[in-house]
Design an enzyme around this catalytic site. Structure first.
Site, PDB file in Angstrom:
ATOM      1  N   SER A  13       0.792  -1.152  -0.069  1.00 25.12           N
ATOM      2  CA  SER A  13      -0.199   0.004  -0.044  1.00 25.12           C
ATOM      3  C   SER A  13       0.989   1.219  -0.013  1.00 25.12           C
ATOM      4  CB  SER A  13      -0.778  -0.150   1.062  1.00 25.12           C
ATOM      5  OG  SER A  13       0.002  -0.091   2.494  1.00 25.12           O
ATOM      6  N   PHE A 149      -0.154 -13.143  15.747  1.00 26.29           N
ATOM      7  CA  PHE A 149      -1.384 -13.497  15.187  1.00 26.29           C
ATOM      8  C   PHE A 149      -1.600 -14.164  13.864  1.00 26.29           C
ATOM      9  CE2 PHE A 149      -5.541 -11.625  13.516  1.00 26.29           C
ATOM     10  CZ  PHE A 149      -6.475 -12.512  14.219  1.00 26.29           C
ATOM     11  N   GLU A 150      -0.903 -13.578  13.080  1.00 25.33           N
ATOM     12  CA  GLU A 150      -0.826 -13.910  11.520  1.00 25.33           C
ATOM     13  C   GLU A 150      -0.161 -15.416  11.550  1.00 25.33           C
ATOM     14  OE1 GLU A 150      -0.367  -9.538   9.546  1.00 25.33           O
ATOM     15  OE2 GLU A 150       1.641 -10.761  10.147  1.00 25.33           O
ATOM     16  N   SER A 183       7.640 -11.602  13.837  1.00 25.65           N
ATOM     17  CA  SER A 183       8.273 -10.413  14.034  1.00 25.65           C
ATOM     18  C   SER A 183       8.071  -9.900  15.262  1.00 25.65           C
ATOM     19  CB  SER A 183       7.590  -9.408  13.156  1.00 25.65           C
ATOM     20  OG  SER A 183       6.051  -9.254  13.107  1.00 25.65           O
ATOM     21  N   SER A 184       6.944 -10.420  16.106  1.00 20.32           N
ATOM     22  CA  SER A 184       6.772  -9.891  17.264  1.00 20.32           C
ATOM     23  C   SER A 184       5.897 -10.808  18.041  1.00 20.32           C
ATOM     24  CB  SER A 184       6.028  -8.257  17.451  1.00 20.32           C
ATOM     25  OG  SER A 184       4.837  -8.392  16.699  1.00 20.32           O
ATOM     26  N   ALA A 218       1.616   2.202  22.723  1.00 22.89           N
ATOM     27  CA  ALA A 218       1.342   3.399  21.792  1.00 22.89           C
ATOM     28  C   ALA A 218       0.915   2.711  20.579  1.00 22.89           C
ATOM     29  CB  ALA A 218       2.493   4.114  21.865  1.00 22.89           C
ATOM     30  N   GLY A 224       5.434  -2.750  11.012  1.00 22.50           N
ATOM     31  CA  GLY A 224       5.508  -4.092  10.424  1.00 22.50           C
ATOM     32  C   GLY A 224       6.144  -3.977   9.185  1.00 22.50           C
ATOM     33  N   ASP A 225       5.707  -3.128   8.354  1.00 24.54           N
ATOM     34  CA  ASP A 225       6.362  -2.884   7.044  1.00 24.54           C
ATOM     35  C   ASP A 225       7.992  -2.532   6.885  1.00 24.54           C
ATOM     36  OD1 ASP A 225       3.620  -3.006   6.163  1.00 24.54           O
ATOM     37  OD2 ASP A 225       3.324  -0.982   6.330  1.00 24.54           O
TER      38      ASP A 225
END
Length: 303
Positions: A13, A149-150, A183-184, A218, A224-225
């Site tokens: 995007s 989650f992914e 990643s997290s 926050a 992520g990108d």
């Protein structure tokens, strides 16, 4: 390729104002000498957390036309392809067709798939995209960087501990993906610590590392990108998963802390909440660190 300059095609995007998708990924890629070609899956005025969002969405026909133009002119020879947010099933299917064709004609092309589907237990794409990512796109990937989650969505494994993480990662390796980086995750020693886990298939076997870093309370958009782009950069430059994790996490943490500091300094005293505009990633202001990050967070080997 005769030229040593790495060429990358980034399909994500973009926004007019702010930093998400290609607006995040292209800057560090170009800083590090990547010849970066861009296809914007959507073009919006700003990211979708703002009150108002205007813009356009690229469809399956448009992505097919763009890729056909590259092929006809014989300029579809990329060292790397990276994909991020893509909003429709038909669009992803056309992207998969294009990647398959490019990899067939240029077998050394490496593909990094960031399966952008959701976070914190919530999907922000249609559910019909899940099987397309899992069954069509990810089997083409050399590298993938899902969040917790992914990873759960893709594998069907509920991740509650490190063993669950490794089971999910191993499943993704079984799909042919050489490098898998979650990643997290919320697997830290307490609620103030996040964990990133990376796994890489080598000729000598599988190497695995984890790296812990502080949770910052926050709302960020585009992190992520940025993570995906930095992982691609450092995996290419250093050929070392441990170092790539350390540099990526250290640089990303610098950016988010700089962003928070800016927002706190400039927020309105009359308003309790910090505006989304103030929380746009301070990417340009972090140029030197993106180029040459000081390693602050260290990865540990997982036996």
């Amino acid at each position: 390729m005769e030229d040593d300059t790495p060429r990358v095609l980034s399909i994500q995007s973009t926004v007019v104002s702010g930093y998400v998708g290609n607006k995040v990924a292209v800057f560090p890629l170009q800083l590090h000498g990547f010849e970066t070609s861009i296809i914007n899956s959507v073009q919006l005025s700003n990211h979708t957390a703002y009150e108002y969002v205007k813009g356009q969405v690229l469809g399956a026909r448009e992505i097919a036309e763009l890729c056909e133009g590259l092929k006809l002119n014989q300029i579809d020879n990329f060292n790397f392809i990276i994909t991020g947010y893509m909003g429709s099933k038909s669009f992803i299917e056309k992207v998969a067709e294009a990647i398959l064709q490019m990899k067939k004609e240029h077998p050394d092309t490496e593909y990094l798939c960031d399966p952008v589907m959701g976070d914190n237990g919530k999907m922000y794409v249609p559910e019909e995209l899940l099987p397309v990512y899992r069954d069509t796109l990810l089997p083409l990937a050399d590298i993938t960087v899902p969040n917790q989650f992914e990873a759960e969505l893709l594998t069907g494994i509920k991740i509650n501990n490190l063993n669950d993480t490794l089971s999910a990662i191993d499943m993704m390796h079984s799909w042919g993906i050489k490098t898998v980086v979650m990643s997290s995750s919320t697997l830290g020693k307490d609620r103030n610590t996040l964990v990133c886990v990376g796994s890489n298939c080598t000729e000598k076997g599988i190497e695995r590392y984890k790296i812990e870093f502080p949770f910052i309370n926050a709302t960020f958009v585009g992190t992520g990108d940025l993570f995906a782009a930095l992982m691609l950069i450092w995996l290419y430059k250093d050929k070392n998963l441990k170092l790539a994790l350390e540099k990526t996490v250290s640089a990303l943490q610098y950016v988010v802390k700089k962003t928070v500091a800016y927002a706190e300094k400039h927020k309105s005293p009359e308003k309790e909440k910090v505006s989304f505009a103030l929380m746009e990633l301070k990417l340009i202001q972090s140029k030197n660190v993106l180029e040459n990050p000081e390693i602050v967070f260290h990865a540990e080997s997982i036996d």
